[in-house]
Write a protein that holds these residues in place. Structure first.
Motif, PDB file in Angstrom:
ATOM      1  N   ASN A  21      34.660  42.597  34.400  1.00  0.00           N
ATOM      2  CA  ASN A  21      33.322  43.129  34.159  1.00  0.00           C
ATOM      3  C   ASN A  21      33.131  43.297  32.648  1.00  0.00           C
ATOM      4  O   ASN A  21      33.884  44.032  32.018  1.00  0.00           O
ATOM      5  CB  ASN A  21      33.172  44.470  34.877  1.00  0.00           C
ATOM      6  N   PRO A  22      32.134  42.636  32.054  1.00  0.00           N
ATOM      7  CA  PRO A  22      31.946  42.752  30.607  1.00  0.00           C
ATOM      8  C   PRO A  22      31.517  44.150  30.147  1.00  0.00           C
ATOM      9  O   PRO A  22      31.700  44.496  28.980  1.00  0.00           O
ATOM     10  CB  PRO A  22      30.867  41.715  30.283  1.00  0.00           C
ATOM     11  N   GLN A  23      30.981  44.968  31.051  1.00  0.00           N
ATOM     12  CA  GLN A  23      30.603  46.334  30.697  1.00  0.00           C
ATOM     13  C   GLN A  23      31.712  47.355  30.970  1.00  0.00           C
ATOM     14  O   GLN A  23      31.601  48.503  30.558  1.00  0.00           O
ATOM     15  CB  GLN A  23      29.338  46.766  31.456  1.00  0.00           C
ATOM     16  N   ASP A  24      32.768  46.941  31.686  1.00  0.00           N
ATOM     17  CA  ASP A  24      33.848  47.863  32.031  1.00  0.00           C
ATOM     18  C   ASP A  24      35.164  47.083  32.048  1.00  0.00           C
ATOM     19  O   ASP A  24      35.463  46.385  33.009  1.00  0.00           O
ATOM     20  CB  ASP A  24      33.583  48.490  33.399  1.00  0.00           C
ATOM     21  N   ASN A  25      35.956  47.208  30.988  1.00  0.00           N
ATOM     22  CA  ASN A  25      37.167  46.401  30.886  1.00  0.00           C
ATOM     23  C   ASN A  25      38.260  46.826  31.861  1.00  0.00           C
ATOM     24  O   ASN A  25      39.315  46.201  31.908  1.00  0.00           O
ATOM     25  CB  ASN A  25      37.702  46.379  29.454  1.00  0.00           C
ATOM     26  N   GLN A  26      38.027  47.830  32.672  1.00  0.00           N
ATOM     27  CA  GLN A  26      38.974  48.248  33.707  1.00  0.00           C
ATOM     28  C   GLN A  26      38.651  47.644  35.075  1.00  0.00           C
ATOM     29  O   GLN A  26      39.425  47.779  36.015  1.00  0.00           O
ATOM     30  CB  GLN A  26      39.002  49.777  33.819  1.00  0.00           C
ATOM     31  N   GLU A  27      37.496  46.976  35.192  1.00  0.00           N
ATOM     32  CA  GLU A  27      37.072  46.428  36.490  1.00  0.00           C
ATOM     33  C   GLU A  27      37.264  44.907  36.534  1.00  0.00           C
ATOM     34  O   GLU A  27      36.780  44.189  35.664  1.00  0.00           O
ATOM     35  CB  GLU A  27      35.614  46.764  36.772  1.00  0.00           C
ATOM     36  N   PHE A  28      37.991  44.461  37.577  1.00  0.00           N
ATOM     37  CA  PHE A  28      38.265  43.048  37.794  1.00  0.00           C
ATOM     38  C   PHE A  28      37.906  42.675  39.225  1.00  0.00           C
ATOM     39  O   PHE A  28      37.916  43.523  40.119  1.00  0.00           O
ATOM     40  CB  PHE A  28      39.759  42.750  37.608  1.00  0.00           C
ATOM     41  N   ALA A  29      37.643  41.394  39.439  1.00  0.00           N
ATOM     42  CA  ALA A  29      37.450  40.868  40.787  1.00  0.00           C
ATOM     43  C   ALA A  29      38.192  39.542  40.864  1.00  0.00           C
ATOM     44  O   ALA A  29      38.279  38.806  39.880  1.00  0.00           O
ATOM     45  CB  ALA A  29      35.979  40.668  41.093  1.00  0.00           C
ATOM     46  N   THR A  30      38.735  39.242  42.039  1.00  0.00           N
ATOM     47  CA  THR A  30      39.419  37.970  42.243  1.00  0.00           C
ATOM     48  C   THR A  30      39.033  37.402  43.609  1.00  0.00           C
ATOM     49  O   THR A  30      38.741  38.139  44.544  1.00  0.00           O
ATOM     50  CB  THR A  30      40.956  38.125  42.116  1.00  0.00           C
ATOM     51  N   TYR A  31      39.005  36.081  43.693  1.00  0.00           N
ATOM     52  CA  TYR A  31      38.695  35.359  44.922  1.00  0.00           C
ATOM     53  C   TYR A  31      39.853  34.405  45.180  1.00  0.00           C
ATOM     54  O   TYR A  31      40.344  33.755  44.262  1.00  0.00           O
ATOM     55  CB  TYR A  31      37.380  34.589  44.765  1.00  0.00           C
ATOM     56  N   THR A  32      40.302  34.298  46.416  1.00  0.00           N
ATOM     57  CA  THR A  32      41.492  33.519  46.735  1.00  0.00           C
ATOM     58  C   THR A  32      41.173  32.216  47.469  1.00  0.00           C
ATOM     59  O   THR A  32      40.063  32.011  47.955  1.00  0.00           O
ATOM     60  CB  THR A  32      42.470  34.344  47.596  1.00  0.00           C
ATOM     61  N   THR A  33      42.200  31.376  47.584  1.00  0.00           N
ATOM     62  CA  THR A  33      42.052  30.076  48.242  1.00  0.00           C
ATOM     63  C   THR A  33      41.746  30.202  49.732  1.00  0.00           C
ATOM     64  O   THR A  33      41.260  29.257  50.342  1.00  0.00           O
ATOM     65  CB  THR A  33      43.334  29.235  48.075  1.00  0.00           C
ATOM     66  N   LYS A  34      42.013  31.339  50.323  1.00  0.00           N
ATOM     67  CA  LYS A  34      41.762  31.526  51.758  1.00  0.00           C
ATOM     68  C   LYS A  34      40.548  32.407  52.040  1.00  0.00           C
ATOM     69  O   LYS A  34      40.398  32.943  53.137  1.00  0.00           O
ATOM     70  CB  LYS A  34      43.014  32.085  52.436  1.00  0.00           C
ATOM     71  N   GLY A  35      39.668  32.564  51.037  1.00  0.00           N
ATOM     72  CA  GLY A  35      38.404  33.267  51.272  1.00  0.00           C
ATOM     73  C   GLY A  35      38.479  34.780  51.223  1.00  0.00           C
ATOM     74  O   GLY A  35      37.598  35.453  51.748  1.00  0.00           O
ATOM     75  N   GLN A  36      39.514  35.314  50.600  1.00  0.00           N
ATOM     76  CA  GLN A  36      39.613  36.767  50.448  1.00  0.00           C
ATOM     77  C   GLN A  36      39.098  37.119  49.042  1.00  0.00           C
ATOM     78  O   GLN A  36      39.222  36.325  48.116  1.00  0.00           O
ATOM     79  CB  GLN A  36      41.057  37.263  50.573  1.00  0.00           C
ATOM     80  N   ALA A  37      38.554  38.295  48.887  1.00  0.00           N
ATOM     81  CA  ALA A  37      38.145  38.774  47.570  1.00  0.00           C
ATOM     82  C   ALA A  37      38.576  40.219  47.425  1.00  0.00           C
ATOM     83  O   ALA A  37      38.551  40.986  48.394  1.00  0.00           O
ATOM     84  CB  ALA A  37      36.639  38.647  47.379  1.00  0.00           C
ATOM     85  N   TYR A  38      38.979  40.560  46.218  1.00  0.00           N
ATOM     86  CA  TYR A  38      39.482  41.898  45.923  1.00  0.00           C
ATOM     87  C   TYR A  38      38.841  42.399  44.635  1.00  0.00           C
ATOM     88  O   TYR A  38      38.504  41.610  43.751  1.00  0.00           O
ATOM     89  CB  TYR A  38      41.004  41.867  45.743  1.00  0.00           C
TER      90      TYR A  38
END
Length: 57
Positions: A21-38
């Motif tokens: 997140n460009p407004q919050d350097n502590q927030e991340f998101a990831t998307y996986t090869t099997k359709g999961q997101a975290y």
């Protein structure tokens, strides 16, 4: 060997994309090869699943 779309399935669920997140350097998101997101709100110390098999939790 030529593979057609949808013929290959990775043996593991691996990260495909990761974003910060460009407004919050502590927030991340990831998307996986099997359709999961975290999402992490604490600098990647812990993760909450937000998609499971491409569907919103």
């Amino acid at each position: 060997m030529v593979m057609k779309k949808g013929e290959f399935e990775a043996p593991y669920d691996e990260p495909m994309y990761i974003a910060q997140n460009p407004q919050d350097n502590q927030e991340f998101a990831t998307y996986t090869t099997k359709g999961q997101a975290y999402r992490s709100k604490d600098g990647a110390e812990s993760w909450d699943q937000i998609l499971e098999n491409g569907k919103v939790n």
